[in-house]
Design an enzyme around this catalytic site. Structure first.
Site, PDB file in Angstrom:
ATOM      1  N   SER A 192       0.838  -1.191   0.000  1.00 16.18           N
ATOM      2  CA  SER A 192       0.000   0.000   0.000  1.00 16.18           C
ATOM      3  C   SER A 192       0.874   1.242   0.000  1.00 16.18           C
ATOM      4  O   SER A 192       1.991   1.226   0.528  1.00 16.18           O
ATOM      5  CB  SER A 192      -0.898   0.021   1.248  1.00 16.18           C
ATOM      6  N   TYR A 233      -1.477  -0.429  10.411  1.00 14.06           N
ATOM      7  CA  TYR A 233      -1.655  -0.805   9.008  1.00 14.06           C
ATOM      8  C   TYR A 233      -0.470  -0.323   8.174  1.00 14.06           C
ATOM      9  O   TYR A 233       0.118  -1.093   7.401  1.00 14.06           O
ATOM     10  CB  TYR A 233      -2.958  -0.221   8.472  1.00 14.06           C
TER      11      TYR A 233
END
Length: 266
Positions: free
Chosen positions: A149, A162
């Site tokens: 990501s 995350y």
């Protein structure tokens, strides 16, 4: 004209019930894959829809339930490809998050870190390990594509755990690319915002639409990416066109990263 560069390929996609995982499964099937192993954690109805779409493209779909945080589940997912004698491409797409404001350090716990790392990092590692022999059995170097990501590159995203887990995944991509060459290539794709239900969890439709508009306005390409927008770049990293690419991290975020500090360490 549709490409057939995945002709005869055996593909494994984790987290394939919806979103990017589904888009990747369908994209590989549409490009000639022989079989697609569709992994899902709990959403059987959505996974069955993915399988239907894959089979509509002419590929065989093999549904396998499993949580990649559990090594025995990873081995079961890999075993689903054993009848085909090889795995040409493994897409480590399964991922989880915890939504929390970055400045609120009390909003996340050690358990949150452990839970996210178990799926986003350890799960990807266990899948590579479970699939290694079948990836090495492919006639060309087997390909692994990890879904990281932009959060792991710039430190943004749904929460600090995350972002940290996705940063760890990009680093692990480099380690595995060195360790598994020349028989296996390992790369990572780093999406930004993807317009899927995952991003809109718990939000009213009006809020989701405002988020789409804000995201599009903030990106240099003025776009809120769909799963299909990201799938093409993701599948490229497993295709013959990228046969000399390994250890690479490809940012596919409509230019979001351009608004942050120079990525000199990438």
């Amino acid at each position: 004209m549709a490409s057939d560069d995945f002709s005869g390929f055996v593909v494994v996609v984790t987290g394939a019930s919806t979103g990017l995982g589904r888009a990747v499964a369908v994209e590989t099937a549409s490009r000639g894959a022989r079989a697609v192993v569709v992994n899902y954690a709990s959403s059987i109805a959505e996974a069955e829809e993915t399988a239907r779409l894959v089979e509509g493209c002419g590929a065989q779909a093999v549904l396998v339930q499993g949580n990649v945080a559990l090594d025995e589940n990873c081995r079961r997912i890999a075993a689903a490809a054993e009848p085909f004698g090889r795995i040409d491409a493994l897409f480590n797409n399964a991922g989880v998050t915890r939504f929390a404001a970055h400045a609120d350090l009390d909003a996340v716990s050690a358990e949150d870190f452990h839970d996210l790392y178990a799926v986003n990092v350890v799960g990807a590692y266990q899948m590579v390990r479970a699939c290694r022999a079948l990836l090495e059995a492919a006639p060309q170097p087997g390909a692994v594509v990890n879904t990281a990501s932009i959060a792991g590159v710039t430190g943004i995203g749904s929460s600090i755990p995350y972002a940290a887990s996705k940063g760890a995944l990009t680093t692990m991509t480099l380690s595995l690319a060195r360790a598994l060459a020349p028989k296996i290539r390992v790369n990572a794709v780093c999406p930004g915002f993807i317009d899927t239900p995952w991003f809109g969890k718990g939000m009213a439709e009006g809020s989701i639409e405002r988020m789409r508009t804000a995201v599009a306005a903030a990106t240099p390409l003025k776009a809120a990416s769909t799963a299909e927008d990201i799938a093409g770049a993701t599948v490229f990293l497993a295709s013959p066109a990228s046969r000399h690419v390994t250890g690479e991290t490809l940012l596919v975020d409509a230019g979001t990263h351009l608004g942050y500090a120079p990525l000199v360490a990438r």
